[in-house]
Design an enzyme around this catalytic site. Sequence first.
Site, PDB file in Angstrom:
ATOM      1  N   PRO A 183      -5.597  -6.087  -1.186  1.00  0.00           N
ATOM      2  CA  PRO A 183      -6.089  -6.384  -2.659  1.00  0.00           C
ATOM      3  C   PRO A 183      -6.408  -5.303  -3.596  1.00  0.00           C
ATOM      4  O   PRO A 183      -6.045  -5.536  -4.636  1.00  0.00           O
ATOM      5  CB  PRO A 183      -7.199  -7.194  -2.154  1.00  0.00           C
ATOM      6  N   TYR A 184      -7.142  -4.325  -2.856  1.00  0.00           N
ATOM      7  CA  TYR A 184      -7.475  -2.954  -3.809  1.00  0.00           C
ATOM      8  C   TYR A 184      -6.235  -2.292  -4.386  1.00  0.00           C
ATOM      9  O   TYR A 184      -6.200  -2.133  -5.655  1.00  0.00           O
ATOM     10  CB  TYR A 184      -8.290  -2.162  -3.239  1.00  0.00           C
ATOM     11  N   ILE A 185      -5.156  -2.170  -3.612  1.00  0.00           N
ATOM     12  CA  ILE A 185      -3.984  -1.403  -3.999  1.00  0.00           C
ATOM     13  C   ILE A 185      -3.278  -2.359  -4.990  1.00  0.00           C
ATOM     14  O   ILE A 185      -2.833  -1.714  -6.172  1.00  0.00           O
ATOM     15  CB  ILE A 185      -3.086  -1.033  -3.017  1.00  0.00           C
TER      16      ILE A 185
END
Length: 288
Positions: free
Chosen positions: A160-162
């Site tokens: 999700p962050y990437i």
Amino acid sequence: MSASVKAFRGGTAVITGAAAGVGAGLARHAALALGMNVVLVDVDESALERTCAEITDDGGRATPAVTDVRDADAVQSLADRVTKESGPPRLLVNNAGVLQFGYLWDVPVANWERLVSVNIDGVFHGVRAFMPHLLAQSEPAWVLNMASIGAVAAWPLQTPYIMSKHAVLALTECLHQEVALAGARHIRVSAVLPGAVTSRIFDDAGGVDSGDLSAAEREREEMFRVRERAISPEEAAATILSQAADGEFYIVTQPESVLGAMRDRAAQLTARRAPAPPRSRFVTPQPE
């Protein structure tokens, strides 16, 4: 006089996610080294007050603004208030961000939605609220959107962050073109791609409630080890604002690692090579 002092001194800076980490480092550097009037934006009221007090105690100008960047109306109110009181900001840094560990199929829906709303929607809300004020005046202004080395990489167990940082980079690249298309030569847009910077983002990152809990926690521990080699928020801030003043679009804090990731990404895409996961993350530890 350095280029960053010449560019920013005396202006107003608005920095989201400014209570801690790189946001706080940017706020301190802008206020104390560059002589800016800094509006610190965050949802953590107590941490925000502490950071502002530290800056003012050291002779800087800092104002707390408790604001949730997920709330478009709240960010719009902030932009209108800052512009009314101080004029359009010379520096806008859309920095607020959160992290998530674990296999994508184990990520709680609420955690996914929170991350997207902070990391992506928060940048959009900042741009949408402040840009009309910047376009309406002719004074130089800088808009910095916080991406990450993760914006030019693919990394498992932080999907999700990437994904969100790829989105921020694309948003910023398109925004840069739109500002040029609109003829707003006084506005400079940059994407910030830092490597590891000391902060609590790994401590505060979301985990998983079910599925492979151990994989999520092993990834957190790995990031703690990465943090041991991180630069300080103050060092990152000085580099970021120096490169911004020099007119860089892709701002990098650690060229050796970030530019290396860019080269690797370009080579992978050109060769149409599928990303390969690090083997160590998929090997079950053997009992001792």
